[in-house]
Each structure stands twice: as structure tokens, then as C-alpha cells.
Enzyme design. Structure first.
Site, PDB file in Angstrom:
ATOM      1  CG  ASP A  47     -30.615 -85.045   1.474  1.00 14.28           C
ATOM      2  OD1 ASP A  47     -31.665 -84.459   1.166  1.00 14.28           O
ATOM      3  OD2 ASP A  47     -30.574 -86.249   1.733  1.00 14.28           O
TER       4      ASP A  47
ATOM      5  CG  ASP B 120     -26.235 -87.958   6.915  1.00 13.92           C
ATOM      6  OD1 ASP B 120     -27.201 -88.628   6.486  1.00 13.92           O
ATOM      7  OD2 ASP B 120     -25.281 -87.623   6.176  1.00 13.92           O
TER       8      ASP B 120
END
Length: 295
Positions: free
Chosen positions: A94, A267
Site C-alpha cells: 500500500d 486484505d
């Protein structure tokens, strides 16, 4: 073969669910897929071999945390994140955007980027789209996320609109700053709980023709029906021929609802967090192994 490909294999006749295949430089990923979170280059309490044995082809790591400790340059010099953590499969990192806003009590947001203080020692740092691309380039992950502005729930429409404008501008800058051909840059749709802003954000990002798209800024405190409503508005705006990723969602009910709406990737720290605290999710509900009856 290109370094990143997505192929839709089958669509449901009952809802918007689908089966797909993602190809990255480190292997094949069949979707829908849940990605375990290895925030600091490890999924807590589990070895890479354990994850491989279970059958996970991809895990997620955190740009913000790895930037602060041990540092992306150290990971780069160790051969990249795959080598550093001894993981043979694919990795998604990320951008650190969510952590910048959620972990730092003192931030200054401008169109240039975000000045924040480390949650470890209070030292000042500046994240810009260009700097985030440099960090993720050092990490060498297969799928990288652009720097975005994630707001809490609730936020005003004015605040959310400004964040959408900034997120789109930062996505463009990330695309221009990205240098590695072996990394796939996804877009992140923002807009809090506003239908018009979610649709606007998705359409602006789709114009960039990125290889995949994520829905961000959900599962941040809003009621689940609102999250599902935002998916109903957002997912139809995203290209059918590219993977769709719902960030930070991992409870079984949310996975089911997301898949039915056409989400391919998820996720969350939820499963491993409750697991290492003695809770298992089963077909018959939660089992808390610390309860006296399991002694």
C-alpha cells in the site's frame, strides 16, 4: 509475457461475482483472493513456508512502516522485499496514505504532499507521490498503490470533495513518477460516503488507464450497509477487464458481500489478529480456544 495481466474466467449468473486470474512477475493469482497482511515484512506468528503451505499466492506489506523501519534503502540493498522477507510469491504494497492519517497525530496536508511525524519517535517526514513511488520502487513489490488522501467517517462533502481532487492529482503524479516496468500501479477510489464523489473519483481514475483499481476509504467506521451501498455505486464504474480491490476488509460477511458485487481482491489484519489472540472462525461461528470448555 507482460509483467502484469488480468483475465476474467467466469461470471456469476446470479450476481456480479466473477472468477479471474492475475499474472505478476512472481506467479499466478486466482481471484477472488484474500491477501494476508505482513505489515512489517512478516505476517505475524507465521513463516513464509506456512503461508505457502496454506496456498496463499500473494501477501500485502506496508510502505509507511517499512519506510520508517528498517528503511526502504536497506530493503533495496538486500535484494528487494521478496528477498528480504524470503517470500517467493507476489507482494502488494500500500502507499502508506491510510497510516499517515490514522497513526500520526500531527499532519499538515497540502497539494504537494503530507508532512507528518513518525509514530515511533516523533521525527518529521514528508510523503509526496514522487517519494512514495521511490519507496515502493525500492521495495520491489509486484503491485503498488498510489499516495492518496483517506478521510475518516464521517467527513463533510466539502472535505471529501477536496480529498478526491487531491487523490486524482496525486495518482497522476504517481503514474508520471513510476519508473519500474515490473510494477503494476493501481488507482484508489475515494469519496467517503458520498455517491457523487465515489462516481467522480472512479471516473477520473479510469481515465488514467491503470492496470487495476482499488476502493479505499471504507471499513473506517461507517456502518456496513453504507459500505455496501458505496460498492454498489462504485464497482460498476470500474473496468470489467481489470482487477478490483477492496482495501482493508476481511471479515467473512464483508468478503461475501464484496465478491457478490464484483470485488476480486481483499486484505485485512483481522484474521491473523484474532488468530494469535486465540479465536478461530468456523462454519458454526467463532471459537475462542481460551474458553474453559476447551481446556
Amino acid at each position: 509475457m507482460r509483467s502484469f495481466q488480468f483475465q476474467m474466467l467466469q461470471k456469476s449468473t446470479e450476481n456480479n461475482g466473477r472468477l479471474g486470474r492475475i499474472q505478476t512477475p512472481h506467479g499466478e493469482i486466482l481471484t477472488p483472493i484474500f491477501m494476508p497482511v505482513g505489515t512489517q515484512a512478516t505476517v505475524k506468528t507465521m513463516r513464509p513456508s506456512d503461508l505457502t503451505a496454506i496456498g496463499f499466492p500473494i501477501i500485502l506489506s506496508n510502505t509507511y512502516h517499512l519506510y520508517l523501519r528498517p528503511g526502504s534503502e536497506i530493503i533495496r540493498d538486500a535484494g528487494g522485499l521478496h528477498s528480504f522477507m524470503n517470500w517467493p510469491g507476489s507482494i502488494l504494497t500500500d502507499s502508506g496514505g491510510f497510516q499517515v492519517f490514522s497513526l500520526s497525530k500531527l499532519t499538515k496536508v497540502t497539494d504537494e504532499g503530507v508532512l507528518f511525524r513518525s509514530h515511533i519517535d516523533g521525527s518529521p517526514h514528508l510523503f509526496t507521490p514522487e517519494r512514495v513511488m521511490e519507496i515502493e520502487g525500492n521495495l520491489g513489490s509486484d503491485i503498488i498503490m498510489p499516495f492518496d488522501q483517506c478521510l475518516p467517517y464521517p467527513s463533510t462533502h466539502e472535505e471529501a470533495a477536496a480529498a478526491v481532487t487531491r487523490t486524482t492529482a496525486w495518482a497522476r503524479r504517481c503514474l508520471e513518477a513510476k519508473t519500474r516496468e515490473d510494477q503494476a500501479l493501481f488507482g484508489i477510489v475515494q469519496g467517503v460516503s458520498y455517491q457523487d464523489l465515489r462516481i467522480r473519483s472512479a471516473r477520473e481514475l479510469v481515465e488514467l488507464d491503470l492496470p487495476g483499481y482499488a476502493v479505499g476509504g471504507l471499513s473506517v467506521g461507517e456502518p456496513k450497509p453504507i459500505m455496501y451501498e458505496m460498492l454498489d455505486y462504485t464497482v460498476p464504474e470500474l473496468p470489467e477487464g481489470k482487477p478490483r480491490y477492496l482495501m482493508g476488509v476481511g471479515s467473512p460477511d464483508c468478503l461475501w458481500e464484496g465478491v457478490e458485487r464484483g470485488i476480486d481482491m481483499f486484505d485485512c489484519v483481522f484474521p491473523t489478529r484474532i488468530g494469535r489472540n486465540g479465536t478461530a472462525l468456523t462454519r458454526k461461528g467463532r471459537v475462542i480456544i481460551r474458553d474453559a470448555r476447551y481446556a
